[in-house]
Design an enzyme around this catalytic site. Sequence first.
Site, PDB file in Angstrom:
ATOM      1  N   HIS A  74       1.028  -1.201  -0.174  1.00  0.00           N
ATOM      2  CA  HIS A  74      -0.066   0.079   0.015  1.00  0.00           C
ATOM      3  C   HIS A  74       0.793   1.145  -0.011  1.00  0.00           C
ATOM      4  CE1 HIS A  74      -2.721   3.002   1.149  1.00  0.00           C
ATOM      5  NE2 HIS A  74      -3.817   2.371   0.741  1.00  0.00           N
ATOM      6  N   GLU A  87      -4.195   1.913  -7.576  1.00  0.00           N
ATOM      7  CA  GLU A  87      -4.528   3.194  -6.401  1.00  0.00           C
ATOM      8  C   GLU A  87      -3.553   4.204  -6.830  1.00  0.00           C
ATOM      9  OE1 GLU A  87      -6.713   1.652  -2.902  1.00  0.00           O
ATOM     10  OE2 GLU A  87      -4.515   1.660  -2.323  1.00  0.00           O
TER      11      GLU A  87
HETATM   12  P1  PGA Z   1      -9.830   5.864   0.021  1.00  0.00           P
HETATM   13  O1  PGA Z   1      -8.544   4.737   0.225  1.00  0.00           O
HETATM   14  O2  PGA Z   1     -10.908   4.837  -0.385  1.00  0.00           O
HETATM   15  O3  PGA Z   1     -10.048   6.289   1.334  1.00  0.00           O
HETATM   16  O4  PGA Z   1      -9.340   6.632  -0.940  1.00  0.00           O
HETATM   17  C1  PGA Z   1      -8.163   3.639  -0.440  1.00  0.00           C
HETATM   18  C2  PGA Z   1      -7.060   2.896  -0.120  1.00  0.00           C
HETATM   19  O5  PGA Z   1      -6.019   3.724   0.495  1.00  0.00           O
HETATM   20  O6  PGA Z   1      -6.807   1.739  -0.108  1.00  0.00           O
END
Ligand code: PGA
Length: 232
Positions: A85, A157
């Site tokens: 992440h 992401e």
């Molecule tokens: P968010 O986070 O949906 O709050 O933007 C997603 C993540 O960090 O996995």
Amino acid sequence: MIVALNNKSNLEKEEFSSYFEELKTIETEDNLILCPTFLNIGQTSSSSIKIGSQNVSMSENGAFTGEISATQLKSYRVEYAIVGHSERREYQKETDEEINLKIKHLLKNDITPILCVGESLEERNQNQVNEVLSKELSIAIKDLTQEEKDRIIIAYEPIWSIGTGIIPTNNQIEEVFHEIKKIVPNSKILYGGSANEENIDQLKQIEIIDGYLLGGLSLKPEKLKIFLQKLH
Ligand code: PGA
């Protein structure tokens, strides 16, 4: 669809227990994967909701203070684990090589890695998206067999989208997904970053998406229900 819920470092013991009860009332045909804190994993009881962790040790059991290994996760019926992440890459300085080791331990223990990749705003503005993703992906899957690569779930992401309320355009997401597929053609790919019950109408038009990784929305079961209803 896969819908993974990343609680991040939220929810204390009591809060989690009522939260989990509420989540269990959600009726959905989607594959819901809840990723609570390590401590709260111990509080989850058997239900149709699958359990994931937010991290894993890059080592096996042994003298690694503060770490939790893949075999230990498995003994708590953990079936998935988020790795790489962007918050861990940034704050814990996690490297692609460490992520590769974590993925190997997970696969050895039949836990499905959810590998997060994504570019910063600066990298996007400098047209480095493909380069960044290709580096993150290729090191993370180094030395894996084809069968092992196929088992990994990728979560795209974009860092500039996480927790900001800003999402990429559908074209931007599609472009990146096609690039990811060039490297891991058989992996499921999720989108993550500010996905919510409002922008899902736009996001769901992207056919190539296999699911979502939700941070903020994971903490709001009522809104999550609306999200799941709108998903189909
Ligand atoms: P968010 O986070 O949906 O709050 O933007 C997603 C993540 O960090 O996995």
